[in-house]
Design a protein around this motif. Sequence first.
Motif, PDB file in Angstrom:
ATOM      1  N   GLN B   6       0.793  -1.116   0.052  1.00 36.84           N
ATOM      2  CA  GLN B   6      -0.194   0.056  -0.021  1.00 36.84           C
ATOM      3  C   GLN B   6       0.915   1.262   0.136  1.00 36.84           C
ATOM      4  O   GLN B   6       1.778   1.370   0.621  1.00 36.84           O
ATOM      5  N   ASN B  22      -3.773   3.833  -2.498  1.00 33.07           N
ATOM      6  CA  ASN B  22      -3.235   2.727  -3.571  1.00 33.07           C
ATOM      7  C   ASN B  22      -3.216   1.488  -2.645  1.00 33.07           C
ATOM      8  O   ASN B  22      -2.430   1.352  -1.680  1.00 33.07           O
ATOM      9  N   CYS B  23      -3.620   0.415  -3.404  1.00 29.66           N
ATOM     10  CA  CYS B  23      -3.009  -1.009  -2.923  1.00 29.66           C
ATOM     11  C   CYS B  23      -2.799  -1.669  -4.293  1.00 29.66           C
ATOM     12  O   CYS B  23      -3.216  -1.836  -5.125  1.00 29.66           O
ATOM     13  N   SER B  24      -1.359  -2.332  -4.218  1.00 28.22           N
ATOM     14  CA  SER B  24      -1.045  -3.311  -5.259  1.00 28.22           C
ATOM     15  C   SER B  24      -0.819  -4.736  -4.767  1.00 28.22           C
ATOM     16  O   SER B  24      -0.436  -4.813  -3.793  1.00 28.22           O
ATOM     17  N   SER B  28      -2.697 -11.975  -9.540  1.00 27.58           N
ATOM     18  CA  SER B  28      -4.343 -11.386 -10.007  1.00 27.58           C
ATOM     19  C   SER B  28      -5.057 -12.460 -10.004  1.00 27.58           C
ATOM     20  O   SER B  28      -6.187 -12.314 -10.151  1.00 27.58           O
ATOM     21  N   SER B  70      -3.789  -5.673 -13.810  1.00 27.57           N
ATOM     22  CA  SER B  70      -2.565  -4.896 -13.562  1.00 27.57           C
ATOM     23  C   SER B  70      -2.619  -4.905 -11.866  1.00 27.57           C
ATOM     24  O   SER B  70      -1.423  -4.376 -11.377  1.00 27.57           O
ATOM     25  N   ARG B  72      -4.191  -3.711  -8.968  1.00 31.79           N
ATOM     26  CA  ARG B  72      -4.194  -2.672  -8.347  1.00 31.79           C
ATOM     27  C   ARG B  72      -5.641  -2.316  -7.851  1.00 31.79           C
ATOM     28  O   ARG B  72      -6.857  -2.867  -8.705  1.00 31.79           O
ATOM     29  N   SER B  73      -5.935  -1.645  -6.685  1.00 36.40           N
ATOM     30  CA  SER B  73      -6.863  -1.360  -6.254  1.00 36.40           C
ATOM     31  C   SER B  73      -6.651   0.205  -5.608  1.00 36.40           C
ATOM     32  O   SER B  73      -5.655   0.363  -5.176  1.00 36.40           O
ATOM     33  N   THR B  74      -7.975   1.098  -5.778  1.00 34.98           N
ATOM     34  CA  THR B  74      -7.828   2.348  -5.276  1.00 34.98           C
ATOM     35  C   THR B  74      -8.877   2.520  -4.511  1.00 34.98           C
ATOM     36  O   THR B  74     -10.032   2.188  -4.593  1.00 34.98           O
TER      37      THR B  74
END
Lengths: 114, 112
Positions: B6, B22-24, B28, B70, B72-74
């Motif tokens: 994060q 942001n969180c990556s 997946s 990708s 990612r989450s926001t």
Amino acid sequence: SAVISQKPSRDICQRGTSLTIQCQVDSQVTMMFWYRQQPGQSLTLIATANQGSEATYESGFVIDKFPISRPNLTFSTLTVSNMSPEDSSIYLCSARQGTSYEQYFGPGTRLTVT
Amino acid sequence: KQEVTQIPAALSVPEGENLVLNCSFTDSAIYNLQWFRQDPGKGLTSLLLIQSSQREQTSGRLNASLDKSSGRSTLYIAASQPGDSATYLCAVDAYNTDKLIFGTGTRLQVFP
């Protein structure tokens, strides 16, 4: 949703003693978990509490140190055995209905070992 | 091995600002992603759950998006308030583990 309660909310214990933390869920759930959160850190999974059988422990955690019981679908206990100051943490109980479902957490038990 | 990160680790903003956390994640193959809030010394409160087939979820002033491809989450917080001050954690529910894997957290402070 599920409402989870934990007892005690906090405790101060002496080195070498043991503490049992109780977790109660207000509805039957498939999965229950125990986490540890050390000061300033994120959550680390200790084990999955399995109903009617031995818990499944994560790497670095052993049954002799953290025995877990889960006698039914709404209740579990975690014992922190032979405590040392390094065990000072917040211990959190969690539950969900199954894989891919929303997960809920109890309020945590703040443990200080002196 | 799934890893969740994060950014930023900490954030301090004046009241009223819109902000993005942001969180990556590295793998997946997930069922869903959850955002939590944690107040100091307390347990976690679930904010939003996004299933892998969804792109976003909204609850009040909170909006979470997910781009699984990708990794990612926001989490978007509109019109921030001092009461939003807390640590925000994201967690992924990975296919091959049956358990949540948590990010490192973002500590948010909103000042009046």
